[in-house]
Design an enzyme around this catalytic site. Structure first.
Site, PDB file in Angstrom:
ATOM      1  N   ASP A 102      89.101  28.931  68.486  1.00  0.00           N
ATOM      2  CA  ASP A 102      87.786  29.073  67.836  1.00  0.00           C
ATOM      3  C   ASP A 102      86.929  30.070  68.630  1.00  0.00           C
ATOM      4  O   ASP A 102      86.330  30.986  68.059  1.00  0.00           O
ATOM      5  CB  ASP A 102      87.029  27.733  67.788  1.00  0.00           C
ATOM      6  CG  ASP A 102      87.783  26.620  67.058  1.00  0.00           C
ATOM      7  OD1 ASP A 102      87.250  26.076  66.090  1.00  0.00           O
ATOM      8  OD2 ASP A 102      88.911  26.283  67.463  1.00  0.00           O
ATOM      9  N   GLU A 122      79.352  29.852  64.302  1.00  0.00           N
ATOM     10  CA  GLU A 122      79.354  28.421  64.621  1.00  0.00           C
ATOM     11  C   GLU A 122      79.332  28.160  66.129  1.00  0.00           C
ATOM     12  O   GLU A 122      78.634  27.268  66.590  1.00  0.00           O
ATOM     13  CB  GLU A 122      80.598  27.748  64.018  1.00  0.00           C
ATOM     14  CG  GLU A 122      80.634  26.261  64.363  1.00  0.00           C
ATOM     15  CD  GLU A 122      81.874  25.534  63.875  1.00  0.00           C
ATOM     16  OE1 GLU A 122      82.735  26.152  63.220  1.00  0.00           O
ATOM     17  OE2 GLU A 122      81.982  24.326  64.170  1.00  0.00           O
ATOM     18  N   ASP A 130      82.459  31.446  60.499  1.00  0.00           N
ATOM     19  CA  ASP A 130      83.141  30.249  60.995  1.00  0.00           C
ATOM     20  C   ASP A 130      84.501  30.737  61.490  1.00  0.00           C
ATOM     21  O   ASP A 130      85.392  31.041  60.701  1.00  0.00           O
ATOM     22  CB  ASP A 130      83.300  29.217  59.874  1.00  0.00           C
ATOM     23  CG  ASP A 130      83.708  27.858  60.420  1.00  0.00           C
ATOM     24  OD1 ASP A 130      84.265  27.810  61.534  1.00  0.00           O
ATOM     25  OD2 ASP A 130      83.466  26.855  59.722  1.00  0.00           O
ATOM     26  N   ILE A 179      87.018  29.353  63.062  1.00  0.00           N
ATOM     27  CA  ILE A 179      88.060  28.493  62.486  1.00  0.00           C
ATOM     28  C   ILE A 179      87.337  27.408  61.719  1.00  0.00           C
ATOM     29  O   ILE A 179      86.637  26.586  62.297  1.00  0.00           O
ATOM     30  CB  ILE A 179      88.966  27.843  63.548  1.00  0.00           C
ATOM     31  CG1 ILE A 179      89.812  28.894  64.265  1.00  0.00           C
ATOM     32  CG2 ILE A 179      89.879  26.806  62.888  1.00  0.00           C
ATOM     33  CD1 ILE A 179      90.866  28.319  65.195  1.00  0.00           C
ATOM     34  N   ASP A 180      87.469  27.427  60.427  1.00  0.00           N
ATOM     35  CA  ASP A 180      86.911  26.357  59.609  1.00  0.00           C
ATOM     36  C   ASP A 180      88.051  25.374  59.382  1.00  0.00           C
ATOM     37  O   ASP A 180      89.147  25.773  58.974  1.00  0.00           O
ATOM     38  CB  ASP A 180      86.408  26.935  58.281  1.00  0.00           C
ATOM     39  CG  ASP A 180      85.823  25.850  57.398  1.00  0.00           C
ATOM     40  OD1 ASP A 180      85.180  24.926  57.934  1.00  0.00           O
ATOM     41  OD2 ASP A 180      86.018  25.925  56.176  1.00  0.00           O
ATOM     42  N   THR A 184      88.938  22.955  62.010  1.00  0.00           N
ATOM     43  CA  THR A 184      89.654  22.912  63.302  1.00  0.00           C
ATOM     44  C   THR A 184      90.627  21.728  63.335  1.00  0.00           C
ATOM     45  O   THR A 184      91.712  21.833  63.914  1.00  0.00           O
ATOM     46  CB  THR A 184      88.642  22.816  64.467  1.00  0.00           C
ATOM     47  OG1 THR A 184      87.694  23.872  64.310  1.00  0.00           O
ATOM     48  CG2 THR A 184      89.323  22.959  65.811  1.00  0.00           C
ATOM     49  N   HIS A 227      84.166  13.071  56.188  1.00  0.00           N
ATOM     50  CA  HIS A 227      83.488  14.177  55.507  1.00  0.00           C
ATOM     51  C   HIS A 227      83.371  13.940  54.004  1.00  0.00           C
ATOM     52  O   HIS A 227      82.828  14.780  53.303  1.00  0.00           O
ATOM     53  CB  HIS A 227      84.242  15.503  55.717  1.00  0.00           C
ATOM     54  CG  HIS A 227      84.367  15.890  57.145  1.00  0.00           C
ATOM     55  ND1 HIS A 227      85.072  16.994  57.561  1.00  0.00           N
ATOM     56  CD2 HIS A 227      83.866  15.333  58.278  1.00  0.00           C
ATOM     57  CE1 HIS A 227      85.010  17.084  58.877  1.00  0.00           C
ATOM     58  NE2 HIS A 227      84.286  16.087  59.329  1.00  0.00           N
ATOM     59  N   SER A 254      89.187  22.470  55.137  1.00  0.00           N
ATOM     60  CA  SER A 254      88.548  23.795  55.242  1.00  0.00           C
ATOM     61  C   SER A 254      88.186  24.449  53.911  1.00  0.00           C
ATOM     62  O   SER A 254      88.432  23.896  52.838  1.00  0.00           O
ATOM     63  CB  SER A 254      89.421  24.758  56.039  1.00  0.00           C
ATOM     64  OG  SER A 254      90.398  25.382  55.214  1.00  0.00           O
ATOM     65  N   LYS A 283      89.978  25.179  50.399  1.00  0.00           N
ATOM     66  CA  LYS A 283      89.745  24.488  49.116  1.00  0.00           C
ATOM     67  C   LYS A 283      89.094  25.415  48.091  1.00  0.00           C
ATOM     68  O   LYS A 283      89.428  25.391  46.915  1.00  0.00           O
ATOM     69  CB  LYS A 283      88.825  23.268  49.319  1.00  0.00           C
ATOM     70  CG  LYS A 283      89.512  22.069  49.934  1.00  0.00           C
ATOM     71  CD  LYS A 283      88.633  20.834  49.885  1.00  0.00           C
ATOM     72  CE  LYS A 283      87.549  20.813  50.938  1.00  0.00           C
ATOM     73  NZ  LYS A 283      88.008  20.799  52.323  1.00  0.00           N
ATOM     74  N   ARG A 290      82.090  17.534  47.152  1.00  0.00           N
ATOM     75  CA  ARG A 290      81.671  17.213  48.524  1.00  0.00           C
ATOM     76  C   ARG A 290      80.282  16.593  48.464  1.00  0.00           C
ATOM     77  O   ARG A 290      79.288  17.295  48.289  1.00  0.00           O
ATOM     78  CB  ARG A 290      81.636  18.499  49.345  1.00  0.00           C
ATOM     79  CG  ARG A 290      81.443  18.295  50.837  1.00  0.00           C
ATOM     80  CD  ARG A 290      81.480  19.631  51.538  1.00  0.00           C
ATOM     81  NE  ARG A 290      81.597  19.513  52.954  1.00  0.00           N
ATOM     82  CZ  ARG A 290      82.753  19.383  53.604  1.00  0.00           C
ATOM     83  NH1 ARG A 290      83.884  19.361  52.944  1.00  0.00           N
ATOM     84  NH2 ARG A 290      82.769  19.287  54.909  1.00  0.00           N
ATOM     85  N   ASP A 305      79.979  27.174  56.470  1.00  0.00           N
ATOM     86  CA  ASP A 305      81.002  26.350  55.814  1.00  0.00           C
ATOM     87  C   ASP A 305      81.043  26.539  54.300  1.00  0.00           C
ATOM     88  O   ASP A 305      81.903  25.966  53.630  1.00  0.00           O
ATOM     89  CB  ASP A 305      80.755  24.864  56.122  1.00  0.00           C
ATOM     90  CG  ASP A 305      81.247  24.483  57.515  1.00  0.00           C
ATOM     91  OD1 ASP A 305      82.249  25.063  57.955  1.00  0.00           O
ATOM     92  OD2 ASP A 305      80.615  23.619  58.147  1.00  0.00           O
TER      93      ASP A 305
HETATM   94  N1  A2P Z   1      79.937  14.311  58.463  1.00  0.00           N
HETATM   95  C1  A2P Z   1      80.332  15.465  57.927  1.00  0.00           C
HETATM   96  N2  A2P Z   1      80.221  15.647  56.607  1.00  0.00           N
HETATM   97  C2  A2P Z   1      80.642  16.794  56.050  1.00  0.00           C
HETATM   98  N3  A2P Z   1      81.195  17.834  56.759  1.00  0.00           N
HETATM   99  C3  A2P Z   1      81.330  17.705  58.079  1.00  0.00           C
HETATM  100  C4  A2P Z   1      80.919  16.515  58.729  1.00  0.00           C
HETATM  101  N4  A2P Z   1      81.196  16.667  60.041  1.00  0.00           N
HETATM  102  C5  A2P Z   1      81.725  17.900  60.205  1.00  0.00           C
HETATM  103  N5  A2P Z   1      81.827  18.537  59.024  1.00  0.00           N
HETATM  104  C6  A2P Z   1      82.338  19.897  58.762  1.00  0.00           C
HETATM  105  O1  A2P Z   1      83.214  19.954  57.689  1.00  0.00           O
HETATM  106  C7  A2P Z   1      84.011  21.144  57.832  1.00  0.00           C
HETATM  107  C8  A2P Z   1      85.417  20.870  57.451  1.00  0.00           C
HETATM  108  O2  A2P Z   1      85.409  20.605  56.109  1.00  0.00           O
HETATM  109  P1  A2P Z   1      86.592  19.794  55.486  1.00  0.00           P
HETATM  110  O3  A2P Z   1      86.440  18.384  55.965  1.00  0.00           O
HETATM  111  O4  A2P Z   1      86.343  19.943  54.027  1.00  0.00           O
HETATM  112  O5  A2P Z   1      87.837  20.433  55.946  1.00  0.00           O
HETATM  113  C9  A2P Z   1      83.935  21.553  59.255  1.00  0.00           C
HETATM  114  O6  A2P Z   1      83.232  22.757  59.343  1.00  0.00           O
HETATM  115  C10 A2P Z   1      83.172  20.427  59.891  1.00  0.00           C
HETATM  116  O7  A2P Z   1      82.337  20.857  60.868  1.00  0.00           O
HETATM  117  P2  A2P Z   1      82.917  21.181  62.338  1.00  0.00           P
HETATM  118  O8  A2P Z   1      83.352  22.614  62.294  1.00  0.00           O
HETATM  119  O9  A2P Z   1      81.797  20.975  63.237  1.00  0.00           O
HETATM  120  O10 A2P Z   1      84.086  20.254  62.577  1.00  0.00           O
HETATM  121 MG    MG Z   2      84.657  26.053  62.756  1.00  0.00          MG
HETATM  122 MG    MG Z   3      83.574  24.813  59.410  1.00  0.00          MG
HETATM  123 MG    MG Z   4      83.813  23.195  64.227  1.00  0.00          MG
END
Ligand code: A2P
Ligand code: MG
Ligand code: MG
Ligand code: MG
Length: 357
Positions: free
Chosen positions: A48, A71, A141, A143-144, A146, A236, A260, A263, A279, A292
């Site tokens: 990242d 990010e 981002d 890495i979206d 991670t 999430h 990520s 989708k 979402r 994101d």
């Molecule tokens: N409580 C939360 N609700 C929704 N999205 C979140 C939550 N916590 C982290 N994320 C973010 O959701 C994204 C991933 O999406 P998905 O779950 O659809 O793959 C990441 O960028 C992540 O952030 P982070 O990069 O800080 O981990």
């Molecule tokens: Mg990221």
């Molecule tokens: Mg992300």
């Molecule tokens: Mg992250």
């Protein structure tokens, strides 16, 4: 490459491709101690940090005036020398490669040379812009997803250009996404580029001269054919609410779960008949980040879909680093989007969630 934002497209594509080379190489060699847990409990890896260093170095040289909302920041690297050294090594491996003139890369973008640790940490921290409603800004981002990256699933390198809080360009690299959705076990690695008014196109992820971009057009599905695209992470996704919305709409198919912004790409392309990106807020006060959703939302819109919050309002990218009060994100084809919003509102009322959806 022609049309408006041709230079920005070329730079963003090169930056995302080089970052994807890096993340792919790191995944094959990631060792213990190269992953940290951030203050919000989410993971971050050397990949990242170094992907943000690579992309910000390229953007800063190509467009020195443009602010960047990224990010990550370099604070953890300043206090951890072994992590810092690894990030510097990884970023330089990718930046040192000579510019590939046949895909339009230029040495002036910071390519073909080695950067010092101070320069690369400063490049990462260039992502600290607060955002706002006016002017140009990039949203990154590195890495979206991670967590998807760490488990060998889907993840995406995501970059968007916003002008006056409107997304004008989105570039998403998906190293683990099948090139052809009809061959899910076939070759992987796809790059998606959307430019406002010019459509969404898929290109091969590895740099290739004169690639033949494939224009994506969302399929118009009927309600009975729909399938939801949801996060893999239970934290999430408001799973209970999603199930009720499916029941209300009469969506019988099990949701397709994917990490990520891959989708959004899958939705634009019609993978697995996924017809609705769903979402909803989980009720823990989480605010969605603009990196994101900025590029992914343009991918869907330019493929003919609609992206709003759960009330049917447009996403507001002018509020800073987040989308503000979290009303979720819903992306779907134009023919079904309104019906999905109506079902969400109905379920929200029946669950006593008025004001939250
Ligand atoms: N409580 C939360 N609700 C929704 N999205 C979140 C939550 N916590 C982290 N994320 C973010 O959701 C994204 C991933 O999406 P998905 O779950 O659809 O793959 C990441 O960028 C992540 O952030 P982070 O990069 O800080 O981990
Ligand atoms: Mg990221
Ligand atoms: Mg992300
Ligand atoms: Mg992250």
């Amino acid at each position: 490459m022609s049309g408006t934002l041709a230079a920005e497209q070329q730079v963003a594509i090169a930056a995302v491709r080089r970052a994807c080379q890096l993340t792919t190489a790191v995944f094959n060699n990631l060792v213990k101690g190269e992953t940290l847990v951030k203050g919000d409990k989410s993971p971050v890896t050397v990949a990242d940090f170094s992907a943000q260093a690579v992309i910000n170095t390229i953007l800063t040289h190509a467009f020195p005036e443009d602010p960047i909302i990224g990010e990550e920041d370099a604070a953890d690297l300043r206090s951890n020398t072994s992590l810092r050294d690894r990030v510097v090594q990884l970023a330089n491996e990718v930046l040192e490669a000579e510019p590939q003139a046949d895909v339009g890369e230029q040495a002036a973008w910071g390519l073909g040379r080695t950067w010092s640790a101070d320069e690369l940490l400063a490049a990462i921290d260039k992502g600290n812009y607060e955002g706002g409603r006016s002017g140009r800004m990039w949203a990154l981002d590195p890495i979206d997803g991670t967590k998807g990256f760490l488990r060998g699933g889907q993840y995406a390198v995501c970059l968007a250009l916003l002008v006056n809080a409107r997304v004008e360009l989105g570039v998403i690299g998906c190293p683990n996404l099948p090139i052809d959705p009809a061959s899910p076990d076939g070759a992987r690695g796809a790059l998606f580029v959307a430019v406002r008014g010019q459509g969404t196109h898929q290109l091969p992820l590895p740099p290739a001269p004169s690639p033949a971009p494939v224009r994506l057009q969302m399929r118009e599905l009927r309600i009975a054919q729909l399938r939801f695209l949801e996060s893999v992470e239970k934290a999430h996704a408001a799973l209970d609410t999603n199930t009720r919305i499916a029941q209300t709409l009469g969506v019988g198919r099990y949701p397709m779960r994917m990490d990520s912004q891959a989708k959004y790409a899958a939705l634009a392309r019609g993978d697995g008949d996924g017809g609705v990106y769903l979402r909803l807020p989980t009720g823990v006060g989480y605010r969605e980040k603009i990196w994101d959703h900025a590029p992914g939302s343009l991918l869907v819109e330019e493929a003919g879909g609609l992206v709003t919050d759960s009330r049917g309002q447009p996403l507001d990218f002018g509020l800073g680093r987040t989308l503000g009060e979290n009303y979720g994100v819903i992306a779907a084809g134009k023919g079904v989007h309104r019906k999905v919003i109506e079902a969400i509102q109905q379920v929200g009322r029946s669950m006593g969630m008025t004001g939250r959806l």
